[in-house]
Design a protein around this motif. Structure first.
Motif, PDB file in Angstrom:
ATOM      1  N   VAL A  51       0.861  -1.183   0.000  1.00  0.00           N
ATOM      2  CA  VAL A  51       0.000   0.000   0.000  1.00  0.00           C
ATOM      3  C   VAL A  51       0.894   1.229   0.000  1.00  0.00           C
ATOM      4  CG1 VAL A  51      -1.764   1.255   1.291  1.00  0.00           C
ATOM      5  CG2 VAL A  51      -1.799  -1.239   1.262  1.00  0.00           C
ATOM      6  N   ASP A  52       0.665   2.149  -0.962  1.00  0.00           N
ATOM      7  CA  ASP A  52       1.414   3.399  -1.031  1.00  0.00           C
ATOM      8  C   ASP A  52       0.588   4.522  -0.430  1.00  0.00           C
ATOM      9  OD1 ASP A  52       3.567   2.256  -2.307  1.00  0.00           O
ATOM     10  OD2 ASP A  52       2.889   2.794  -4.313  1.00  0.00           O
ATOM     11  N   VAL A  53       1.269   5.391   0.325  1.00  0.00           N
ATOM     12  CA  VAL A  53       0.621   6.535   0.954  1.00  0.00           C
ATOM     13  C   VAL A  53       1.613   7.687   0.972  1.00  0.00           C
ATOM     14  CG1 VAL A  53       1.266   5.811   3.279  1.00  0.00           C
ATOM     15  CG2 VAL A  53      -0.714   7.254   2.975  1.00  0.00           C
ATOM     16  N   ILE A  54       1.108   8.915   0.827  1.00  0.00           N
ATOM     17  CA  ILE A  54       1.969  10.096   0.915  1.00  0.00           C
ATOM     18  C   ILE A  54       1.813  10.689   2.300  1.00  0.00           C
ATOM     19  CG2 ILE A  54       2.366  12.442   0.091  1.00  0.00           C
ATOM     20  CD1 ILE A  54       1.619  11.538  -2.673  1.00  0.00           C
ATOM     21  N   VAL A  55       2.952  10.857   2.977  1.00  0.00           N
ATOM     22  CA  VAL A  55       2.984  11.486   4.291  1.00  0.00           C
ATOM     23  C   VAL A  55       3.497  12.905   4.071  1.00  0.00           C
ATOM     24  CG1 VAL A  55       3.910  11.388   6.632  1.00  0.00           C
ATOM     25  CG2 VAL A  55       3.452   9.273   5.381  1.00  0.00           C
ATOM     26  N   ILE A  77      -6.967   1.661   9.983  1.00  0.00           N
ATOM     27  CA  ILE A  77      -7.777   1.884   8.785  1.00  0.00           C
ATOM     28  C   ILE A  77      -9.154   2.354   9.223  1.00  0.00           C
ATOM     29  CG2 ILE A  77      -8.702   0.854   6.693  1.00  0.00           C
ATOM     30  CD1 ILE A  77      -6.542  -1.358   7.080  1.00  0.00           C
ATOM     31  N   ARG A  78      -9.543   3.538   8.772  1.00  0.00           N
ATOM     32  CA  ARG A  78     -10.846   4.116   9.132  1.00  0.00           C
ATOM     33  C   ARG A  78     -11.089   4.042  10.642  1.00  0.00           C
ATOM     34  NH1 ARG A  78     -12.724   0.777   4.817  1.00  0.00           N
ATOM     35  NH2 ARG A  78     -12.756   1.929   2.876  1.00  0.00           N
ATOM     36  N   ASN A  79     -10.109   4.463  11.409  1.00  0.00           N
ATOM     37  CA  ASN A  79     -10.155   4.488  12.881  1.00  0.00           C
ATOM     38  C   ASN A  79     -10.290   3.105  13.513  1.00  0.00           C
ATOM     39  OD1 ASN A  79      -9.908   7.300  12.930  1.00  0.00           O
ATOM     40  ND2 ASN A  79     -12.111   7.547  12.626  1.00  0.00           N
ATOM     41  N   LYS A 145      -8.417   0.270  -0.389  1.00  0.00           N
ATOM     42  CA  LYS A 145      -8.463   0.704  -1.782  1.00  0.00           C
ATOM     43  C   LYS A 145      -7.874   2.102  -1.864  1.00  0.00           C
ATOM     44  CE  LYS A 145     -12.653  -1.857  -2.802  1.00  0.00           C
ATOM     45  NZ  LYS A 145     -13.923  -1.874  -3.466  1.00  0.00           N
ATOM     46  N   ALA A 146      -7.602   2.562  -3.079  1.00  0.00           N
ATOM     47  CA  ALA A 146      -7.126   3.930  -3.257  1.00  0.00           C
ATOM     48  C   ALA A 146      -8.184   4.871  -2.712  1.00  0.00           C
ATOM     49  CB  ALA A 146      -6.854   4.213  -4.725  1.00  0.00           C
ATOM     50  N   GLY A 147      -7.752   5.827  -1.893  1.00  0.00           N
ATOM     51  CA  GLY A 147      -8.670   6.783  -1.287  1.00  0.00           C
ATOM     52  C   GLY A 147      -9.081   6.434   0.133  1.00  0.00           C
ATOM     53  N   THR A 148      -8.726   5.237   0.612  1.00  0.00           N
ATOM     54  CA  THR A 148      -9.074   4.822   1.968  1.00  0.00           C
ATOM     55  C   THR A 148      -8.268   5.647   2.977  1.00  0.00           C
ATOM     56  OG1 THR A 148      -9.513   2.566   1.222  1.00  0.00           O
ATOM     57  CG2 THR A 148      -9.141   2.882   3.573  1.00  0.00           C
ATOM     58  N   LYS A 149      -8.932   6.113   4.024  1.00  0.00           N
ATOM     59  CA  LYS A 149      -8.272   6.902   5.069  1.00  0.00           C
ATOM     60  C   LYS A 149      -7.551   5.961   6.032  1.00  0.00           C
ATOM     61  CE  LYS A 149      -9.147  10.262   8.674  1.00  0.00           C
ATOM     62  NZ  LYS A 149     -10.141  11.034   9.400  1.00  0.00           N
ATOM     63  N   ILE A 165      -2.900   5.873  -1.955  1.00  0.00           N
ATOM     64  CA  ILE A 165      -2.859   6.289  -3.343  1.00  0.00           C
ATOM     65  C   ILE A 165      -2.696   5.117  -4.312  1.00  0.00           C
ATOM     66  CG2 ILE A 165      -2.049   8.616  -2.828  1.00  0.00           C
ATOM     67  CD1 ILE A 165       0.752   7.715  -3.699  1.00  0.00           C
ATOM     68  N   ASP A 166      -2.232   3.952  -3.790  1.00  0.00           N
ATOM     69  CA  ASP A 166      -2.076   2.785  -4.655  1.00  0.00           C
ATOM     70  C   ASP A 166      -2.060   1.519  -3.809  1.00  0.00           C
ATOM     71  OD1 ASP A 166      -1.742   1.291  -6.982  1.00  0.00           O
ATOM     72  OD2 ASP A 166       0.448   1.504  -6.980  1.00  0.00           O
ATOM     73  N   VAL A 167      -2.659   0.454  -4.348  1.00  0.00           N
ATOM     74  CA  VAL A 167      -2.655  -0.866  -3.707  1.00  0.00           C
ATOM     75  C   VAL A 167      -2.196  -1.878  -4.752  1.00  0.00           C
ATOM     76  CG1 VAL A 167      -4.052  -2.637  -2.596  1.00  0.00           C
ATOM     77  CG2 VAL A 167      -4.557  -0.230  -2.169  1.00  0.00           C
ATOM     78  N   ARG A 168      -1.178  -2.666  -4.380  1.00  0.00           N
ATOM     79  CA  ARG A 168      -0.674  -3.707  -5.275  1.00  0.00           C
ATOM     80  C   ARG A 168      -0.820  -5.045  -4.590  1.00  0.00           C
ATOM     81  NH1 ARG A 168       2.537   0.392  -5.356  1.00  0.00           N
ATOM     82  NH2 ARG A 168       4.147  -0.469  -3.993  1.00  0.00           N
TER      83      ARG A 168
END
Length: 171
Positions: A51-55, A77-79, A145-149, A165-168
């Motif tokens: 899972v890619d995420v921008i910090v 994931i989602r609290n 998924k992309a967009g998941t908090k 931003i991305d899930v592989r």
């Protein structure tokens, strides 16, 4: 001897109402435990997921010491806490600004402001195992998924309000 006597007892020992109440309690217990057993069957379909995420705007004297490749971090994931995942890759993103050029175009150049050096942005890749479903991967009981908090929490940091931003899958 009759099977049911005049007082409604089976073989003169146990009341039919007691048997009915015991069956009702047994059905409630089975109804509560059954979903947990079906959830355990999902684990047979585990696959590796990245899972890619921008910090953004990590403010620290040395932000590279906070996020190190190979370290474990807690994923929320989602609290809802998921558990520990591995920081597979941590890449610093450049801080650029758009500078207008004399010909009317713009050019991305490094931000010259001194305060821009106090914060850094990172592209972080976390790796873990997910249950595969028809709707995509599940980490714990949460779809990823992309967009998941999500939130990343370590011993000395807590980065909240991040978005995938991305899930592989199978990476």
């Amino acid at each position: 001897m009759a099977i049911v006597d005049s007082k409604g007892r089976l073989f003169g020992k146990v009341s039919l109402l007691d048997i009915g109440a015991a069956l009702l309690v047994l059905l409630v217990i089975v109804g509560v435990l059954l979903p947990s057993f079906t959830g355990a069957q999902l684990s047979s379909n585990l696959k590796a997921v990245e899972v890619d995420v921008i910090v953004r705007s990590v403010g620290s004297k040395d932000p590279k010491t906070l996020l190190k490749e190979g370290d474990k971090t807690n994923l929320i994931i989602r609290n809802q806490p998921f558990g520990a995942v591995t920081l597979k890759a941590v890449r610093e993103l450049p801080r650029n600004i758009a500078v207008p050029q004399p010909d009317g175009s713009t050019k991305a150049l490094p931000d010259p402001r001194p305060e821009a050096g106090l914060t850094k942005d990172f592209l972080v890749t976390v790796a873990g195992d997910a249950n595969m479903t028809d709707n995509g991967p599940l980490l714990g009981n949460s779809k990823i998924k992309a967009g998941t908090k999500i939130e990343l929490e370590g011993f000395t940091y807590d980065f909240a309000d991040l978005y995938v931003i991305d899930v592989r899958v199978g990476a």
